[in-house]
Structure formats: structure tokens, C-alpha cells
Design an enzyme around this catalytic site. Structure first.
Site, PDB file in Angstrom:
ATOM      1  N   GLY A  20       0.821  -1.197   0.000  1.00 51.45           N
ATOM      2  CA  GLY A  20       0.000   0.000   0.000  1.00 51.45           C
ATOM      3  C   GLY A  20       0.848   1.236   0.000  1.00 51.45           C
ATOM      4  O   GLY A  20       2.053   1.168   0.193  1.00 51.45           O
ATOM      5  N   PRO A  21       0.203   2.360  -0.237  1.00 53.06           N
ATOM      6  CA  PRO A  21       0.945   3.617  -0.305  1.00 53.06           C
ATOM      7  C   PRO A  21       1.565   3.990   1.030  1.00 53.06           C
ATOM      8  O   PRO A  21       1.184   3.436   2.057  1.00 53.06           O
ATOM      9  CB  PRO A  21      -0.109   4.641  -0.721  1.00 53.06           C
ATOM     10  CG  PRO A  21      -1.408   4.000  -0.480  1.00 53.06           C
ATOM     11  CD  PRO A  21      -1.226   2.536  -0.485  1.00 53.06           C
ATOM     12  N   PRO A  22       2.524   4.905   1.026  1.00 59.30           N
ATOM     13  CA  PRO A  22       3.165   5.275   2.279  1.00 59.30           C
ATOM     14  C   PRO A  22       2.195   5.985   3.205  1.00 59.30           C
ATOM     15  O   PRO A  22       1.250   6.624   2.751  1.00 59.30           O
ATOM     16  CB  PRO A  22       4.265   6.258   1.844  1.00 59.30           C
ATOM     17  CG  PRO A  22       4.262   6.312   0.383  1.00 59.30           C
ATOM     18  CD  PRO A  22       3.021   5.670  -0.117  1.00 59.30           C
ATOM     19  N   GLY A  23       2.431   5.829   4.473  1.00 58.40           N
ATOM     20  CA  GLY A  23       1.667   6.587   5.450  1.00 58.40           C
ATOM     21  C   GLY A  23       0.327   5.993   5.801  1.00 58.40           C
ATOM     22  O   GLY A  23      -0.481   6.631   6.454  1.00 58.40           O
ATOM     23  N   VAL A  24       0.048   4.753   5.366  1.00 61.81           N
ATOM     24  CA  VAL A  24      -1.245   4.174   5.712  1.00 61.81           C
ATOM     25  C   VAL A  24      -1.133   3.298   6.948  1.00 61.81           C
ATOM     26  O   VAL A  24      -2.106   2.707   7.389  1.00 61.81           O
ATOM     27  CB  VAL A  24      -1.857   3.356   4.553  1.00 61.81           C
ATOM     28  CG1 VAL A  24      -2.174   4.269   3.398  1.00 61.81           C
ATOM     29  CG2 VAL A  24      -0.931   2.247   4.127  1.00 61.81           C
ATOM     30  N   GLY A  25       0.044   3.166   7.509  1.00 61.66           N
ATOM     31  CA  GLY A  25       0.164   2.467   8.784  1.00 61.66           C
ATOM     32  C   GLY A  25       0.597   1.027   8.673  1.00 61.66           C
ATOM     33  O   GLY A  25       0.348   0.229   9.568  1.00 61.66           O
ATOM     34  N   SER A  45      -2.722   1.566 -18.945  1.00 60.38           N
ATOM     35  CA  SER A  45      -4.108   1.873 -18.584  1.00 60.38           C
ATOM     36  C   SER A  45      -4.570   3.250 -19.057  1.00 60.38           C
ATOM     37  O   SER A  45      -5.715   3.602 -18.884  1.00 60.38           O
ATOM     38  CB  SER A  45      -4.290   1.761 -17.071  1.00 60.38           C
ATOM     39  OG  SER A  45      -3.571   2.774 -16.433  1.00 60.38           O
ATOM     40  N   LYS A  68      -7.761   4.284  -7.889  1.00 65.38           N
ATOM     41  CA  LYS A  68      -8.074   5.243  -8.951  1.00 65.38           C
ATOM     42  C   LYS A  68      -9.382   5.961  -8.674  1.00 65.38           C
ATOM     43  O   LYS A  68      -9.478   7.187  -8.857  1.00 65.38           O
ATOM     44  CB  LYS A  68      -8.143   4.525 -10.296  1.00 65.38           C
ATOM     45  CG  LYS A  68      -6.757   4.164 -10.800  1.00 65.38           C
ATOM     46  CD  LYS A  68      -6.829   3.412 -12.111  1.00 65.38           C
ATOM     47  CE  LYS A  68      -5.413   3.152 -12.634  1.00 65.38           C
ATOM     48  NZ  LYS A  68      -5.437   2.330 -13.850  1.00 65.38           N
TER      49      LYS A  68
END
Lengths: 135, 802
Positions: B375-380, B701, B744
Site C-alpha cells: 500500500g501507499p506510504p503513510g497508511v500504517g 491503462s 483510482k
């Protein structure tokens, strides 16, 4: 370097040791008579073992800081005449020939007052100290 | 005997008249043959006489004269040599002393006088008598000669100094000899030379030549002596060192004994290790290996470097938790509570962990799963690891793999290397002290690989549940069971994880948070935490929902909440400054609403620019899936007079460029149906650009968006407002599905999009899409590009062939 004690190089003693192991070289071809040195408050008495030497053949010199005794002692040999010209040397230990002994002197010795006497084969050299106060 | 006045002189040198006793050497001399020696002038030499003829010589001649000739035999074996069998050069010597031994051998001491040359024999019986001459020596002269003499004297002095057993007197004699000839002779007599060599030197009447020859011999002997001395010293040093070490070690033992309370009970290090090993109770094979090393250790002195290597290794084995495991907390409800306490939402992850606990409860022997949170950074993701460990009641170990390039970091160095260490995994296990910790493998997508090795491949062994029960660290060299470890890897972007590694892990996607999630997280975690950190009490500062919403919408654009927390922190600091400035601590609490936020944080950082940018034909909004979550992407196309060339810019990857080319071809093939004169294309160039140009982009895409951009430009029709699209295209005009629908759509909602075009086959992903997002957006599912144009441009192809 000024000295205040007499000093004689101990040559006659070491010479015997060295002979056995080591070819020694002597520059002056002379032997060194044995000495005793006594110090008294008034001066030094040096006794040199010099038997069999004509007193006139002993040269005693003093210079500042140095006493030199030198001379020649002939080998003491009997006359071969009485034996019909036949003699062999069984043993020959006594030093002979030119001798020379140098003794370092303290500066206090009064060079003008040195005297020597020869008695019973001993050469005595009397070296008085300067009387204090004299330069 | 009367007194005599001593003569007194002060200036005349003492030895000046020493020659007064010069011994005269007669013309004929009795010749004493000697063997094994050469007598040199100036030396006093003891000679032992054994031969009867020689004894006869001494008996007969000494009473007359003490001077004899000493000549060396050419052949030592000869018993009664004639004059021809002697070297014809010898020395005349003065017999100084004579002593007889009881066995009739005679010892004489002879003083060498000078060189003599023997002529013919006067008689031969009972001993030799010969004529002799005493030629003068050729004295040396000149500066070179003086220098040679000085050098000879210096070297001789050095030689005497380092030769053991030479009396000190020799040195004094050496320094007192002034005459070069005498100096050379003295050295010849005392040098360790063969008889022939000495004889040669004796026969040398040229002093300069003799000095040079002696110098050569002295140099040689000096070198030999120096070498011997060095060898001697080396030998002594090595013995000295060994003895010194032994002595010191004995002393150390004595000191240790004194320091210990009781010498009897004092355990040696080896015994301590042995005891610790037994306590650790490793598997049999390991114990055997340890035992072997232990035996080696006992025989090695502690000062040896090997000692510390082995002891370090044994300590590691003793420290590793071979049998220590923490008890799992198998209360599912409680575990869920802990997870909920620390993290908002993340439903999928929590559910998977609870499942794992459930399985553990039913089958305690089961293997640990290997999860990978993407997952993206900063999501824990990272902090989730700690809460999982808390929830399970396990130890937590974290391994940051970002930037690790050397596989030795994972698997350790072989013990043969100095400074070898176990790999990070074993080190962390040792630190954790249990064999079932939660091990976080952070940033697994940022592993490096180069010539030193490929750490990702090393990780394969670690992460394979069927292999990791016998993980062999190179340093440890014995297998360690990792199967009870709960591995949790994290990654930002799946694409960067090596496929083989990916294959072994159970992927759990952690999508970015919606604005709604962020609001909840901010209220529940971030705001209280920032207030606390900035020293503010709830009574001093009231943060309204409108404030947090403003920060989320206008001051941050991210998938996680890091920037959000920073901005909240900035607001809190601003408030703290106000509060601290007030004298009266009991003043009204500071109210933070959207106005206050604008005041504290300055102008808005992110503005919705959709409307202004999409009004001209040729501009389309695409949706991208990036490592930091989803994002909206503008695709611009413009045309100008030219020759039908196409230019594509914006740091696009190969796939994206191809996708643009495909879009153009597709448009050309359908130009007729769309009512566009294809001949026009040859007269103009088209430029497709994807800002922001500094960010690399790739992937297929954006195909649909590219096609739409070209169509919009060439047909001269702007795209509908607030419409975004994503999807891959084929040359037949079909729209293929894409990944990252959740991210998205999230990005689209965040950007203020109203309608999203998605490939028909992505309809099944709608489940994942957040309910709040669904509310905000209208979804249109499309199968072909024609449908896309219909929705986006309101164009319907005249004749659809499909």
C-alpha cells in the site's frame, strides 16, 4: 681532566692473562715493572719493583700530572765461562730489557719537591703534596 | 743508597727515545719452525715447543742471544723441515720468557721484532741456522693512504666492538698504534685468517698494499659479524617474546585467582559456555557442532584471535532461542480489540490476522503465514506490525530491507572471514529471544541487488514456509527453525517485488484512505496525538471538523495520512504559540475552524483545476495507479501544420508510448466512421503530452484516455466536464480491464470528478470501492472505444463494425 687520585694502569697483571689467548701488541717493546702506591696526608709514596737494575740506569721524570719511570734491565745471567761454555736456560720468567711505567698524578703534587731513593731492589719515589695556601 | 733528585721535564714527549733499546738483528739466526701460526712483527706471541730439535735450539742459542727467527712451515705434517720447506719470509723475535712444563714441553713468549727473509741454511743439524736479511718496508704515503689507514682503523674498531670475547684492551691497543705498518700487522695477527692468508700478508713489504689487503679482510669479517649478531639478536628476541608472553599469562592467572572469591569454584569461560549451551539445549546436530568448537576453544590460548571468533560463535549458539517460544494470546476478541485500538479500518488485514489466530487455536503445529502488506506510504503498514505482535502477545522484530544490497545482510558471512556476523534475521531472533516473534520485513520492494549478491533471492529461503524450518545462516552454519515466525513484509508497490518472492507471500492490499477515512483517523488518532505532543489540553484548543476537512482537501494530496498529521501538527503549534503568549491561562479555548486553518497554514496548496484545464479539445483526464496511491492525470494532445508526425512527451515509459501509438492507429482506422478526413492527418503533426513532465509514468491503462484525447483534438470537440477514464485498448477497439480500481476511484473522488469510465470487466472490482466514493461518483462501464467516445465527446460512429 684534573685528577686527585693517583692511577696506574694494571698492565703487568693483565698481561699474563692476555698472553694465553691473545696476541698482544706492544708499541714500545718495553715491559712494565709492578708498583705499590701509598697515599699519606703529606703526599704519595710510590714503590717500584726494580730489582737488579743499576740505579743510574733508572730515569725518573715528573711532569704535571704524570710520573714516568723508565730504564733498561739486562737479563740476569750467570757467566757461561766457568761451565765450559755450556749452559741452558731451564726457566726464564724475569722481565728484561727496556721498561717503562707511567703513573698519573693528582694536581696537588709539588713537582719541585719530588725525590727518589733506591734501596734493596725497591725504587721509592716521594711525591709531596703542595702545602695548602700555596698556588 | 743516597737520595736522587728526580729529573723534571715538562714538554718533551715521553716515548721519544723508546728506540734507544733497538735490538740488533744478526746476519745469521737460529730458525724456529712453527706450524699453524704466523708470527707478526710487534706482536707478543706464546709458542709451545714440542720438537726436540726446537728444544735444542732454545737450549743452545738462548744463553748467547735471545733473538731467533720464526718461520712457518709450508706443510704442517713435516716433522723436521729443511729451509726449503719453510716460507722464506718470517719474523725475527725476541724470546721474553721461557717456562718448562713437567713433560719437557717448553712454552716461550716471543716478541716479534721485524720481518726477515731467510737465505741459505748455515747448518741444518741439530737445528736450522740460516742467513737472514732484513729488507726495509716500502712505507705508504699520500692522502689516499692516510684515508685508507683511518678507514681501516675505524672498521677494526667496529669489528672489535661487536666481536664477542675480545678484551677491551684490544681497543686501547688499536687506538695507540700510530704506525700504519704496525696497525696492519696487529690486525693480521688477531684476525681470524688462514695461515696462508696471514703468510701472504707477512710477505707484503709494501705497506700501502698490506693496509688495503687487511682492510678487505676486516670488512669481510665485519659483515660476517654483523650478520651473526643480527641472527643472534633475532633468536634472542623470539625466545624473549615467547618467554614474556608465558610469564605474563602466568601472572594473569595468578591475578585472576586472587580476584576470584574462591579459586575452587571459579568457572573457566569454557565451562560457563558449556553450561549456557546445555541450558539452551539446541538440537542434536547443533550441539555436536558446538561441542566440536568448544573442544577447539579449550585448546586455544585466550590471546589468540581465533579464540574470540570461536567464543563469539558459541555465545551466539547459546543465546539463540532454540526452544523458547512465547505463548500465543489466542483470545480472538481481545486480539481484535487491540488491532482496532491502534488502527482504523484496514479491515482485510485485521480479518486475515484473526483468521491466522483461529487456525493457531485449532492447529497449534501449523506453520506461520507470510503476509505482505502492499500500500501507499503513510497508511500504517509498519505500525501495524507492532500492533499485531501486541495482539498476539508475541515479541516484535523489525528488519528494514530498504537499500540492502548484500545478501550477507540476510544470510550472514561465513565464519572464515574476520569480523563475520550472522545475518540480520538471526540477529533479530537473538534479540527477540523467542523463536516465534512477529518479524516485520519492511520495504521489501526496495531491496537492491548488485554484484555482491541478490538479497531478494536469499530471502526466498527465509520466506518459503516449506524451507524455512531449516534456515541455514552462513555464520551459524547449522539450521535454525524459522517456521514459527510470523513474517509480515511491507511494500509500497507490488511491481518492484521480485516475482519469485511475491509468489511466496500472501498479498494483502492496503489501499489509500478516502477523505472520510482520513477525517475519522484525524479525529480519533492524529488530533489528540498532536495536541498532546504540542502540550495542549483539550480545554485550550477545540478543533472543529470543518478545520480537519479543509486540511484534508486543500493542504494535502496523499493516500496516507503522514502529511495530514504534519499539517495538523503545524496548526497545533500555531495554537500553542497563541496559548503560550496569553498571560491568563484560563482564557477561552482557541477554536480551530477552517478559517483559523487558512490563517495558520497560509494559502491553499491544492486547487481543483479540473474545470479550467479541460475546456479545450484534446485534453482528457486519466486515472493513474502510483506507488503513493491513485492520482488523476491530464493527457493533452495538440496539433499543428506539419507532415503527419507524432510526438509523445512527458517521461513516458515504453508501454505508455506504445499505448499512445496504438491509440493513434486506432483513431486512423476509424477516422471514416467518425467523420474525419484521414488525409488531413498527413498535413499536420500531433503532439501528445502528459504533465507533470518530471514524474515518470508507465503502464497501458491510459490507452482509452489517449485515444479520447486524439479524437477530441482532431474532431474539435472538448471532453465532458468532470469526467475521468481509465482502461487499456486493443487495435480492434476493445477496452481491457486495469488494476488499482479502488485507488483510482479514490483519487477521482478526491479530485472532484463526477463521472468515471471503467472497463466493463472491472465491474467486479466495484465491491472494493469505498461506499463513500460510490456515492460521489457515477460509474460507466464500457466495452469498446466507441462507447468511450459516446460518453466523453457525445460522438456516435456512423457505422460500427466491431
Amino acid at each position: 681532566m684534573p685528577r686527585d687520585k693517583p692511577a696506574a694502569e694494571p698492565a703487568p697483571i693483565t698481561a699474563h692473562v692476555v698472553y694465553d689467548t691473545y696476541a698482544t701488541f706492544t708499541v714500545s717493546r718495553s715491559w712494565q715493572p709492578a708498583v705499590n702506591i701509598y697515599e699519606r696526608p703529606d703526599g704519595l709514596r710510590v714503590c717500584v719493583e726494580l730489582a737488579g737494575v743499576d740505579k743510574r740506569q733508572i730515569d725518573v721524570r715528573v711532569e704535571p700530572g704524570r710520573l714516568t719511570i723508565r730504564g733498561v734491565r739486562e737479563a740476569p745471567e750467570p757467566s757461561p765461562r766457568g761451565a765450559g761454555g755450556s749452559m741452558r736456560i731451564v726457566c726464564m720468567e724475569i722481565d728484561y730489557g727496556v721498561f717503562e711505567r707511567v703513573i698519573a698524578l693528582p694536581d696537588r703534587v709539588d713537582l719541585g719537591g719530588v725525590t727518589s731513593t733506591y734501596r734493596s731492589g725497591w725504587l721509592w719515589v716521594h711525591l709531596p703534596y703542595q702545602v695548602s695556601g700555596r698556588p | 743508597m743516597g737520595k736522587k733528585r728526580a729529573t723534571r721535564r715538562t714538554s718533551e714527549p715521553v716515548a721519544a727515545d723508546a728506540d734507544s733499546s733497538q735490538v740488533v738483528i744478526p746476519d745469521t739466526l737460529p730458525i724456529l719452525p712453527v706450524r699453524g701460526m704466523v708470527m707478526l712483527p710487534g706482536t707478543i706471541t706464546p709458542i709451545t715447543i714440542g720438537r726436540p730439535s726446537s728444544r735444542k735450539l732454545l737450549d743452545d742459542s738462548l744463553p748467547q742471544s735471545k733473538v731467533i727467527g720464526v718461520l712457518t712451515q709450508r706443510d704442517e705434517e713435516q716433522e723436521e723441515p729443511g729451509i726449503e720447506e719453510l716460507f722464506n719470509v718470517g719474523s725475527a723475535g725476541l724470546v721474553l720468557k721461557l717456562v718448562r712444563q713437567p713433560d719437557e714441553t717448553v712454552q716461550i713468549i716471543v716478541h716479534g721484532l721485524r720481518r726477515v727473509v731467510a737465505g741459505e741454511a748455515v747448518r741444518e743439524n741439530p737445528y736450522l741456522v740460516a742467513r737472514v736479511s732484513t729488507p726495509d718496508e716500502k712505507p705508504g704515503s699520500g692522502r689516499g693512504f692516510a684515508a685508507a689507514v683511518n678507514q681501516l682503523r675505524d672498521q677494526a674498531r667496529e669489528l672489535i666492538a661487536i666481536t664477542p670475547g675480545v678484551p677491551e684492551e684490544a681497543l686501547r691497543v688499536l687506538m695507540n698504534i700510530d704506525d700504519p705498518s704496525n696497525l696492519a700487522d696487529f690486525l693480521v695477527a688477531n684476525l681470524n685468517l688462514e695461515v696462508e692468508q696471514k703468510q701472504d700478508l707477512l710477505e707484503e713489504f709494501d705497506v700501502a698494499k698490506r693496509v688495503r689487503a687487511v682492510h678487505r679482510h676486516v670488512s669481510t669479517q665485519l659483515q660476517i659479524q654483523q650478520l651473526q649478531q643480527k641472527i643472534q639478536q633475532d633468536v634472542q628476541t623470539s625466545i624473549g617474546d615467547a618467554q614474556r608472553k608465558f610469564f605474563l599469562r602466568e601472572q594473569l592467572k595468578a591475578i585472576q585467582k586472587e580476584l576470584g572469591d574462591d579459586g575452587e569454584e571459579e568457572e573457566s569461560f569454557v565451562d560457563q559456555i558449556r553450561q549456557r549451551l546445555e541450558e539452551a539445549d539446541p538440537p542434536e546436530a547443533v550441539m555436536a557442532e558446538a561441542e566440536r568448537e568448544l573442544n577447539r576453544l579449550a585448546t586455544i590460548p585466550p590471546a589468540s584471535p581465533e579464540y574470540s571468533v570461536i567464543s563469539g560463535y558459541l555465545e551466539l549458539i547459546a543465546d539463540l532461542p532454540w526452544n523458547i517460544a512465547s505463548e500465543d494470546e489466542l483470545d480472538l476478541v481481545k486480539a481484535r480489540k487491540v488491532l482496532d485500538r491502534d488502527h482504523f479500518d484496514l479491515e482485510k488485514v485485521k480479518r486475515r490476522l484473526i483468521e491466522y489466530l483461529a487456525v493457531r487455536k485449532l492447529n497449534p503445529e501449523g506453520r506461520g503465514p507470510i503476509l505482505c502488506l502492499v500500500g501507499p506510504p503513510g497508511v500504517g503498514k509498519t505500525s501495524l506490525g507492532q500492533s499485531v505482535a501486541d495482539a498476539l502477545g508475541r515479541k516484535f522484530a523489525r528488519l528494514s530491507l530498504g537499500g540492502i544490497r548484500d545478501e550477507a545482510e540476510v544470510r550472514g558471512h561465513r565464519r572464515t572471514y574476520i569480523g563475520a556476523m550472522p545475518g540480520r534475521i538471526i540477529q533479530e531472533i537473538r534479540r527477540a529471544g523467542t523463536n516465534n516473534p512477529v518479524m516485520m520485513l519492511d520495504e521489501v520492494d526496495k531491496l537492491g541487488a548488485d554484484f555482491r549478491g541478490d538479497p531478494a533471492s536469499a530471502l526466498l529461503e527465509v520466506l518459503d514456509p516449506r524451507q524455512n524450518m531449516a534456515f541455514v545462516d552462513r555464520y551459524l552454519d547449522v539450521p535454525f527453525d524459522l517456521s514459527q515466525v510470523l513474517f509480515i513484509a511491507t511494500a509500497n508497490y507490488m511491481g518492484n517485488i521480485p516475482p519469485a518472492l511475491l509468489d511466496r507471500m500472501e498479498l494483502i492490499d492496503i489501499p489509500g484512505y478516502t477523505d472520510h477515512d482520513k477525517l475519522a483517523i484525524a479525529r480519533k488518532y492524529l488530533v489528540p496525538r498532536q495536541l498532546r505532543e504540542n502540550g495542549l489540553k483539550a480545554a485550550q484548543c477545540k478543533v472543529y471538523v470543518s478545520a480537519v476537512k479543509t486540511i484534508i482537501e486543500h493542504y494535502t494530496r496523499e493516500a496516507g495520512v503522514r502529511e495530514l498529521e504534519r499539517q495538523i501538527g503545524a496548526v497545533c503549534r500555531g495554537v500553542a504559540a497563541t496559548v503560550a503568549a496569553k498571560r491568563n491561562g484560563r482564557a477561552k479555548p482557541v477554536a480551530v475552524d477552517d478559517k483559523k486553518v487558512r490563517e495558520l497554514l497560509g494559502p491553499e496548496k491544492f486547487v481543483r483545476e479540473l474545470d479550467t484545464r479541460t475546456r479545450t479539445p484534446g485534453v482528457v483526464i486519466g486515472l493513474a495507479y502510483t506507488p503513493t496511491g491513485g492520482d488523476v492525470l491530464f493527457i493533452e494532445a495538440t496539433g499543428y501544420a506539419g507532415a503527419g508526425k507524432v510526438q509523445i512527451t512527458g517521461q513516458l515509459g515504453e508501454v505508455m508510448k506504445e499505448s499512445a501509438a496504438a491509440a493513434l492507429s486506432l483513431f486512423k482506422s476509424r477516422a471514416d466512421q467518425l467523420g474525419y478526413d484521414a488525409a488531413q492527418l498527413a498535413k499536420q503533426d500531433i503532439h501528445i503530452h502528459v504533465p507533470a513532465g518530471a514524474v515518470p509514468k508507465d503502464g497501458p491503462s491510459a490507452g482509452v484516455a489517449m485515444y479520447t484525447a486524439i479524437a477530441s483534438l482532431l474532431l474539435g470537440r472538448p471532453v465532458r466536464q468532470r469526467l475521468a477514464m481509465t482502461g487499456e485498448i486493443t487495435l480492434r477497439g476493445r477496452v481491457l480491464p486495469i488494476g488499482g480500481v479502488k485507488e483510482k476511484t479514490l483519487a477521482a473522488a478526491r479530485a472532484g470528478i463526477k463521472t468515471v469510465l471503467l472497463p466493463e470487466q472491472n465491474r467486479r472490482d466495484m465491491e472494493e470501492v469505498d461506499a463513500k466514493v460510490k456515492d460521489k461518483l457515477t460509474f460507466r462501464f464500457v466495452e469498446s472505444v466507441d462507447q468511450v467516445l459516446q460518453h466523453a465527446l457525445g460522438v456516435k460512429p456512423a457505422n460500427i463494425k466491431a
